[in-house]
Design a protein around this motif. Sequence first.
Motif, mmCIF file in Angstrom:
data_model
loop_
_atom_site.group_PDB
_atom_site.id
_atom_site.type_symbol
_atom_site.label_atom_id
_atom_site.label_comp_id
_atom_site.label_asym_id
_atom_site.label_seq_id
_atom_site.Cartn_x
_atom_site.Cartn_y
_atom_site.Cartn_z
ATOM 1 N N GLU A 1 -3.721 9.311 -9.859
ATOM 2 C CA GLU A 1 -4.775 9.158 -8.861
ATOM 3 C C GLU A 1 -4.294 8.201 -7.786
ATOM 4 O OE1 GLU A 1 -7.940 10.495 -8.578
ATOM 5 O OE2 GLU A 1 -7.420 11.854 -10.211
ATOM 6 N N SER A 2 -4.718 8.443 -6.556
ATOM 7 C CA SER A 2 -4.247 7.648 -5.429
ATOM 8 C C SER A 2 -5.388 6.826 -4.842
ATOM 9 C CB SER A 2 -3.680 8.577 -4.349
ATOM 10 O OG SER A 2 -3.106 7.847 -3.296
ATOM 11 N N PHE A 3 -5.076 5.683 -4.263
ATOM 12 C CA PHE A 3 -6.083 4.861 -3.614
ATOM 13 C C PHE A 3 -6.734 5.645 -2.474
ATOM 14 C CE2 PHE A 3 -3.355 0.968 -4.821
ATOM 15 C CZ PHE A 3 -4.075 0.773 -5.985
ATOM 16 N N VAL A 4 -8.060 5.649 -2.455
ATOM 17 C CA VAL A 4 -8.786 6.326 -1.385
ATOM 18 C C VAL A 4 -9.278 5.335 -0.340
ATOM 19 C CG1 VAL A 4 -9.537 8.165 -2.930
ATOM 20 C CG2 VAL A 4 -11.048 6.201 -2.534
ATOM 21 N N SER A 5 -9.201 4.034 -0.662
ATOM 22 C CA SER A 5 -9.750 3.035 0.250
ATOM 23 C C SER A 5 -8.951 1.742 0.189
ATOM 24 C CB SER A 5 -11.216 2.733 -0.105
ATOM 25 O OG SER A 5 -11.299 2.144 -1.394
ATOM 26 N N LEU A 6 -9.107 0.962 1.240
ATOM 27 C CA LEU A 6 -8.526 -0.374 1.301
ATOM 28 C C LEU A 6 -9.609 -1.331 1.792
ATOM 29 C CD1 LEU A 6 -5.950 -2.192 1.118
ATOM 30 C CD2 LEU A 6 -5.721 -1.847 3.589
ATOM 31 N N GLN A 7 -9.700 -2.481 1.126
ATOM 32 C CA GLN A 7 -10.653 -3.514 1.528
ATOM 33 C C GLN A 7 -9.858 -4.729 2.015
ATOM 34 O OE1 GLN A 7 -14.124 -6.262 -0.481
ATOM 35 N NE2 GLN A 7 -13.933 -4.159 -1.196
ATOM 36 N N PRO A 8 -9.640 -4.818 3.326
ATOM 37 C CA PRO A 8 -8.897 -5.937 3.899
ATOM 38 C C PRO A 8 -9.837 -6.900 4.622
ATOM 39 C CG PRO A 8 -8.916 -4.157 5.461
ATOM 40 C CD PRO A 8 -9.851 -3.752 4.329
ATOM 41 N N GLU A 9 -9.350 -8.083 4.917
ATOM 42 C CA GLU A 9 -10.068 -8.944 5.847
ATOM 43 C C GLU A 9 -9.775 -8.433 7.255
ATOM 44 O OE1 GLU A 9 -10.721 -13.654 7.035
ATOM 45 O OE2 GLU A 9 -9.038 -13.069 5.764
ATOM 46 N N TYR A 10 -10.828 -8.138 8.014
ATOM 47 C CA TYR A 10 -10.619 -7.528 9.331
ATOM 48 C C TYR A 10 -11.835 -7.789 10.195
ATOM 49 C CZ TYR A 10 -9.605 -3.743 12.739
ATOM 50 O OH TYR A 10 -9.348 -3.025 13.877
ATOM 51 N N SER A 11 -11.586 -8.308 11.386
ATOM 52 C CA SER A 11 -12.654 -8.549 12.345
ATOM 53 C C SER A 11 -12.035 -8.689 13.731
ATOM 54 C CB SER A 11 -13.428 -9.830 11.994
ATOM 55 O OG SER A 11 -12.646 -10.982 12.279
ATOM 56 N N LEU A 12 -12.877 -8.908 14.715
ATOM 57 C CA LEU A 12 -12.422 -9.163 16.077
ATOM 58 C C LEU A 12 -11.639 -10.466 16.195
ATOM 59 C CD1 LEU A 12 -15.380 -8.286 18.475
ATOM 60 C CD2 LEU A 12 -12.977 -7.698 18.887
ATOM 61 N N ALA A 13 -11.947 -11.430 15.342
ATOM 62 C CA ALA A 13 -11.356 -12.758 15.462
ATOM 63 C C ALA A 13 -9.867 -12.736 15.138
ATOM 64 C CB ALA A 13 -12.079 -13.739 14.547
ATOM 65 N N LEU B 1 0.830 -1.195 0.000
ATOM 66 C CA LEU B 1 0.000 0.000 0.000
ATOM 67 C C LEU B 1 0.868 1.250 0.000
ATOM 68 C CD1 LEU B 1 -2.785 1.280 0.118
ATOM 69 C CD2 LEU B 1 -2.765 0.978 2.612
ATOM 70 N N MET B 2 1.922 1.254 0.806
ATOM 71 C CA MET B 2 2.839 2.390 0.820
ATOM 72 C C MET B 2 3.525 2.570 -0.525
ATOM 73 S SD MET B 2 2.755 4.187 3.531
ATOM 74 C CE MET B 2 4.130 5.171 2.954
ATOM 75 N N GLN B 3 3.916 1.466 -1.153
ATOM 76 C CA GLN B 3 4.532 1.539 -2.483
ATOM 77 C C GLN B 3 3.591 2.221 -3.477
ATOM 78 O OE1 GLN B 3 4.678 -2.118 -4.739
ATOM 79 N NE2 GLN B 3 6.692 -1.625 -5.602
ATOM 80 N N ALA B 4 2.311 1.857 -3.425
ATOM 81 C CA ALA B 4 1.339 2.442 -4.343
ATOM 82 C C ALA B 4 1.124 3.922 -4.047
ATOM 83 C CB ALA B 4 0.012 1.681 -4.247
ATOM 84 N N LEU B 5 1.007 4.274 -2.774
ATOM 85 C CA LEU B 5 0.824 5.679 -2.419
ATOM 86 C C LEU B 5 2.025 6.513 -2.854
ATOM 87 C CD1 LEU B 5 -0.697 5.295 1.181
ATOM 88 C CD2 LEU B 5 -1.914 5.770 -0.959
ATOM 89 N N TRP B 6 3.228 5.962 -2.678
ATOM 90 C CA TRP B 6 4.443 6.673 -3.077
ATOM 91 C C TRP B 6 4.490 6.856 -4.591
ATOM 92 C CZ3 TRP B 6 8.654 5.168 -6.119
ATOM 93 C CH2 TRP B 6 9.749 6.031 -6.086
ATOM 94 N N ALA B 7 4.140 5.809 -5.350
ATOM 95 C CA ALA B 7 4.170 5.893 -6.807
ATOM 96 C C ALA B 7 3.158 6.921 -7.311
ATOM 97 C CB ALA B 7 3.889 4.523 -7.419
ATOM 98 N N SER B 8 1.979 6.954 -6.706
ATOM 99 C CA SER B 8 0.974 7.944 -7.103
ATOM 100 C C SER B 8 1.472 9.356 -6.848
ATOM 101 C CB SER B 8 -0.338 7.711 -6.344
ATOM 102 O OG SER B 8 -0.977 6.540 -6.782
ATOM 103 N N ASP B 9 2.100 9.561 -5.693
ATOM 104 C CA ASP B 9 2.622 10.884 -5.346
ATOM 105 C C ASP B 9 3.755 11.292 -6.295
ATOM 106 O OD1 ASP B 9 2.749 13.165 -3.420
ATOM 107 O OD2 ASP B 9 4.764 12.378 -3.098
ATOM 108 N N LYS B 10 4.645 10.363 -6.600
ATOM 109 C CA LYS B 10 5.790 10.653 -7.447
ATOM 110 C C LYS B 10 5.386 11.007 -8.866
ATOM 111 C CE LYS B 10 10.018 8.580 -9.345
ATOM 112 N NZ LYS B 10 10.871 7.353 -9.402
ATOM 113 N N HIS B 11 4.422 10.264 -9.413
ATOM 114 C CA HIS B 11 4.065 10.426 -10.821
ATOM 115 C C HIS B 11 2.816 11.272 -11.044
ATOM 116 C CE1 HIS B 11 7.116 7.510 -12.050
ATOM 117 N NE2 HIS B 11 6.685 6.714 -11.085
ATOM 118 N N GLY B 12 2.174 11.698 -9.978
ATOM 119 C CA GLY B 12 0.971 12.509 -10.119
ATOM 120 C C GLY B 12 -0.252 11.720 -10.542
#
Length: 342
Positions: A190-202, A177-188
Amino acid sequence: MIPPMSYRRLGRSGLFVYPIALGTMQFGWTADEATAQEIMDAFVEMGGTLIDTADIYTTWAAGNPGGVSEEIIGRWMKSRGNRDRVVIATKVRGAMGQNGSEGRGHPLQREGLSRKWILRAVEDSLRRLQVDYIDLYQVHWVDNQVPIEETLSALNDLVRRGYVRYIGASNFSAWRLMQALWASDKHGYESFVSLQPEYSLAQPTRANFEREIARVCETYGIGVIPYSPLAGGFLTGKYRRDQPLPESVRAQEITNRRYSEQNWAILDKVLEVARQRGAHPAQVALAWLLAKPYVTAPIIGANSVAQLRDLMPAAGLQLSREEVAALDEVSSWPLSRTEREV
């Protein structure tokens, strides 16, 4: 239904959504089209806005070549005339066709995150959904064979052409995710606005997300729309110690992944809070996620309107600090030295 002012902004985008999103992997698999339309009708009636799908849903079901969920959603929107009332999110990456058999030649020509495949896949999704644009276009998971710059460049072009409003990622590690954000910033780009991960209390799901990815999302304003927020149904209370498995296509998977002493303790605490609040256990598990500052809207799945009605009130259930802390504690994990020092 909760008031409009309680809708949440998705990351730093201009999208504001109801705090519960509807997942549609089950459409054309465990829910037929008539049932799917009833579920979507009820979802919108209760204030729901974000409907999440993917081009490959659901290729692992017999006779399903993928694209079926998108087609069902498309026919529903056309018949209801409600395109402006919903936020449509879909994904690209997987191989289409029964068992990934669509297309010819090298796999990258029929799947992945190359420019060639993205441009083809988005047009196919637009056609199946019967829309002019997709609100949130997400890369389903990483493609190690394609530079992230190529992927982001293609996605950037889709936004410029008006095919897509915003872009997001799914199943990315923190460094990806950081790699993608950095590449978007470097090259101008569009940047990811969201992330869809597996996430729960378990566990280990909670630790897998919170160890590093949560910090990235909170720091850089990435909206989190977790999938499997109920740990595949484990946190609904239908699984109990020393009792037969419920009838479910995923029951054996849950047994293999979730049956541990800690997860039984987590479920016990969820059930305790639910009894005290007069709520459904699933509502408590969802409300715990919504108490996290980086979470926008957990993605729920429902095979019936009754299941949906059990889950949607979670949007209005606000847990106390003490309840959140108790759930945090029972689902915690031993921190490494690096984690303690961060």
